[in-house]
Design a protein around this motif. Sequence first.
Motif, PDB file in Angstrom:
ATOM      1  N   SER A 198      -0.405 -12.212  -0.128  1.00  0.00           N
ATOM      2  CA  SER A 198       0.635 -11.172  -0.162  1.00  0.00           C
ATOM      3  C   SER A 198       0.226  -9.977  -1.011  1.00  0.00           C
ATOM      4  O   SER A 198       0.500  -8.824  -0.644  1.00  0.00           O
ATOM      5  N   GLN A 199      -0.397 -10.231  -2.171  1.00  0.00           N
ATOM      6  CA  GLN A 199      -0.763  -9.132  -3.064  1.00  0.00           C
ATOM      7  C   GLN A 199      -1.634  -8.110  -2.350  1.00  0.00           C
ATOM      8  O   GLN A 199      -1.418  -6.898  -2.485  1.00  0.00           O
ATOM      9  N   ASP A 200      -2.627  -8.571  -1.616  1.00  0.00           N
ATOM     10  CA  ASP A 200      -3.537  -7.664  -0.928  1.00  0.00           C
ATOM     11  C   ASP A 200      -2.874  -7.019   0.289  1.00  0.00           C
ATOM     12  O   ASP A 200      -3.121  -5.850   0.596  1.00  0.00           O
ATOM     13  N   GLN A 201      -2.033  -7.770   1.011  1.00  0.00           N
ATOM     14  CA  GLN A 201      -1.362  -7.202   2.179  1.00  0.00           C
ATOM     15  C   GLN A 201      -0.418  -6.062   1.790  1.00  0.00           C
ATOM     16  O   GLN A 201      -0.205  -5.127   2.561  1.00  0.00           O
ATOM     17  N   SER A 202       0.123  -6.107   0.582  1.00  0.00           N
ATOM     18  CA  SER A 202       1.076  -5.077   0.145  1.00  0.00           C
ATOM     19  C   SER A 202       0.411  -3.738  -0.155  1.00  0.00           C
ATOM     20  O   SER A 202       1.095  -2.733  -0.399  1.00  0.00           O
ATOM     21  N   THR A 203      -0.917  -3.684  -0.142  1.00  0.00           N
ATOM     22  CA  THR A 203      -1.620  -2.414  -0.401  1.00  0.00           C
ATOM     23  C   THR A 203      -2.341  -1.901   0.840  1.00  0.00           C
ATOM     24  O   THR A 203      -3.068  -0.915   0.768  1.00  0.00           O
ATOM     25  N   GLN A 204      -2.146  -2.564   2.002  1.00  0.00           N
ATOM     26  CA  GLN A 204      -2.819  -2.130   3.225  1.00  0.00           C
ATOM     27  C   GLN A 204      -2.094  -0.935   3.844  1.00  0.00           C
ATOM     28  O   GLN A 204      -0.898  -0.716   3.593  1.00  0.00           O
ATOM     29  N   GLY A 205      -2.821  -0.178   4.659  1.00  0.00           N
ATOM     30  CA  GLY A 205      -2.201   0.923   5.396  1.00  0.00           C
ATOM     31  C   GLY A 205      -1.613   1.980   4.491  1.00  0.00           C
ATOM     32  O   GLY A 205      -2.165   2.325   3.442  1.00  0.00           O
ATOM     33  N   THR A 206      -0.427   2.476   4.872  1.00  0.00           N
ATOM     34  CA  THR A 206       0.244   3.564   4.151  1.00  0.00           C
ATOM     35  C   THR A 206       1.612   3.100   3.664  1.00  0.00           C
ATOM     36  O   THR A 206       2.362   2.472   4.411  1.00  0.00           O
ATOM     37  N   GLN A 207       1.909   3.406   2.425  1.00  0.00           N
ATOM     38  CA  GLN A 207       3.232   3.066   1.877  1.00  0.00           C
ATOM     39  C   GLN A 207       4.302   3.901   2.586  1.00  0.00           C
ATOM     40  O   GLN A 207       4.145   5.108   2.785  1.00  0.00           O
ATOM     41  N   VAL A 208       5.412   3.252   2.972  1.00  0.00           N
ATOM     42  CA  VAL A 208       6.522   3.951   3.633  1.00  0.00           C
ATOM     43  C   VAL A 208       7.828   3.578   2.945  1.00  0.00           C
ATOM     44  O   VAL A 208       7.943   2.505   2.336  1.00  0.00           O
ATOM     45  N   GLY A 209       8.813   4.467   3.061  1.00  0.00           N
ATOM     46  CA  GLY A 209      10.113   4.209   2.456  1.00  0.00           C
ATOM     47  C   GLY A 209      10.930   3.243   3.304  1.00  0.00           C
ATOM     48  O   GLY A 209      10.789   3.183   4.529  1.00  0.00           O
ATOM     49  N   LEU A 210      11.818   2.517   2.646  1.00  0.00           N
ATOM     50  CA  LEU A 210      12.662   1.563   3.366  1.00  0.00           C
ATOM     51  C   LEU A 210      13.671   2.258   4.276  1.00  0.00           C
ATOM     52  O   LEU A 210      14.254   1.613   5.153  1.00  0.00           O
ATOM     53  N   ASP A 211      13.884   3.549   4.045  1.00  0.00           N
ATOM     54  CA  ASP A 211      14.793   4.303   4.914  1.00  0.00           C
ATOM     55  C   ASP A 211      14.052   4.926   6.095  1.00  0.00           C
ATOM     56  O   ASP A 211      14.637   5.682   6.875  1.00  0.00           O
ATOM     57  N   ASN A 212      12.767   4.623   6.249  1.00  0.00           N
ATOM     58  CA  ASN A 212      11.968   5.195   7.333  1.00  0.00           C
ATOM     59  C   ASN A 212      11.128   4.109   8.011  1.00  0.00           C
ATOM     60  O   ASN A 212       9.981   4.322   8.392  1.00  0.00           O
ATOM     61  N   LEU A 213      11.698   2.917   8.157  1.00  0.00           N
ATOM     62  CA  LEU A 213      10.952   1.788   8.701  1.00  0.00           C
ATOM     63  C   LEU A 213      10.769   1.900  10.215  1.00  0.00           C
ATOM     64  O   LEU A 213      11.628   2.443  10.927  1.00  0.00           O
ATOM     65  N   GLN A 214       9.647   1.370  10.668  1.00  0.00           N
ATOM     66  CA  GLN A 214       9.374   1.240  12.107  1.00  0.00           C
ATOM     67  C   GLN A 214       9.016  -0.212  12.416  1.00  0.00           C
ATOM     68  O   GLN A 214       8.571  -0.954  11.524  1.00  0.00           O
ATOM     69  N   VAL A 215       9.232  -0.621  13.662  1.00  0.00           N
ATOM     70  CA  VAL A 215       8.897  -1.982  14.080  1.00  0.00           C
ATOM     71  C   VAL A 215       7.414  -2.242  13.817  1.00  0.00           C
ATOM     72  O   VAL A 215       6.563  -1.421  14.169  1.00  0.00           O
ATOM     73  N   GLY A 216       7.111  -3.369  13.201  1.00  0.00           N
ATOM     74  CA  GLY A 216       5.738  -3.725  12.884  1.00  0.00           C
ATOM     75  C   GLY A 216       5.346  -3.404  11.447  1.00  0.00           C
ATOM     76  O   GLY A 216       4.241  -3.790  11.016  1.00  0.00           O
ATOM     77  N   ASP A 217       6.209  -2.720  10.671  1.00  0.00           N
ATOM     78  CA  ASP A 217       5.896  -2.460   9.258  1.00  0.00           C
ATOM     79  C   ASP A 217       5.939  -3.766   8.474  1.00  0.00           C
ATOM     80  O   ASP A 217       6.806  -4.634   8.707  1.00  0.00           O
ATOM     81  N   ILE A 218       4.998  -3.915   7.558  1.00  0.00           N
ATOM     82  CA  ILE A 218       4.962  -5.102   6.705  1.00  0.00           C
ATOM     83  C   ILE A 218       5.850  -4.853   5.485  1.00  0.00           C
ATOM     84  O   ILE A 218       5.670  -3.864   4.757  1.00  0.00           O
ATOM     85  N   LEU A 219       6.819  -5.716   5.263  1.00  0.00           N
ATOM     86  CA  LEU A 219       7.708  -5.628   4.107  1.00  0.00           C
ATOM     87  C   LEU A 219       7.141  -6.493   2.977  1.00  0.00           C
ATOM     88  O   LEU A 219       6.537  -7.540   3.242  1.00  0.00           O
TER      89      LEU A 219
END
Length: 266
Positions: A198-219
């Motif tokens: 989980s620690q490493d997965q939380s730094t992948q891709g681009t950080q996004v806000g919870l008010d701008n979520l799209q299907v497939g975003d990792i929480l």
Amino acid sequence: MSPNALIPSHRKPRRPSASSRALRAGVTGGFLTLAVTGATVPANAAEKPVSETQEMPTITTALATSAARSADTAEQVAFNYERQALQDSAFSHAAKAAEKHKAEAVKKAKAAAKKKAEEARKAEKAAEARASRSSERSTLSAPSSSTATGSTATLVSFLKAQLGKAYVLGSTGPSSYDCSGLTQAAFSQIGIDLPRVSQDQSTQGTQVGLDNLQVGDILYWGSAGSAYHVGVYVGGGNFIGAQNSSTGIVERPLDYDMPTGAVRVL
């Protein structure tokens, strides 16, 4: 006429007495000295020197008071000068101490500002490095925009197929998963390789806000880089994740357990 009337007298004329001379001298000098008639001075008495008979000036009460006041005034002036000197010295020391403290505070503030600026530069470089890695991964493994919708559908379909399976710590499927094992398996279905934990997965891709979520975003839950749990947003305000050994893999609304942040790898 007496027979002796024309005979010259042989007596010497009387010399003026001392008292008479003193009277005349006193009148001539502008002051009058009265002498007792008939007072005589013994012939063998020698006159005392003036220095022995002259009276010393008398110190009157007014003169003594004036002298005392003068002494008190001089003492008060000396005290005032000494007190002023002490005050000036104290003010000088206080001013020097204040100036020293001010210089130290300015020095500390500059050091803190410098440290903060360095930390900001490091954070900026780290963010740029993450963005660069994300861009590289997107170029190498992410599907094109024309197939993104199909990839997202495949991802969600796989996740829904896992609902009800058991949560087992350290498991990566296919009969059971832990939270990061489930997300890793889901994204491998569309050709994206995620780190295992989980620690490493939380730094992948681009950080996004919870008010701008799209299907497939990792929480993720916790903080980026030290997350303790992950799941996948599947739309409609819901997410799917391997929650715990009691619930297994479930679909829940976000407010069931509000995540801390999200990253986008699609």
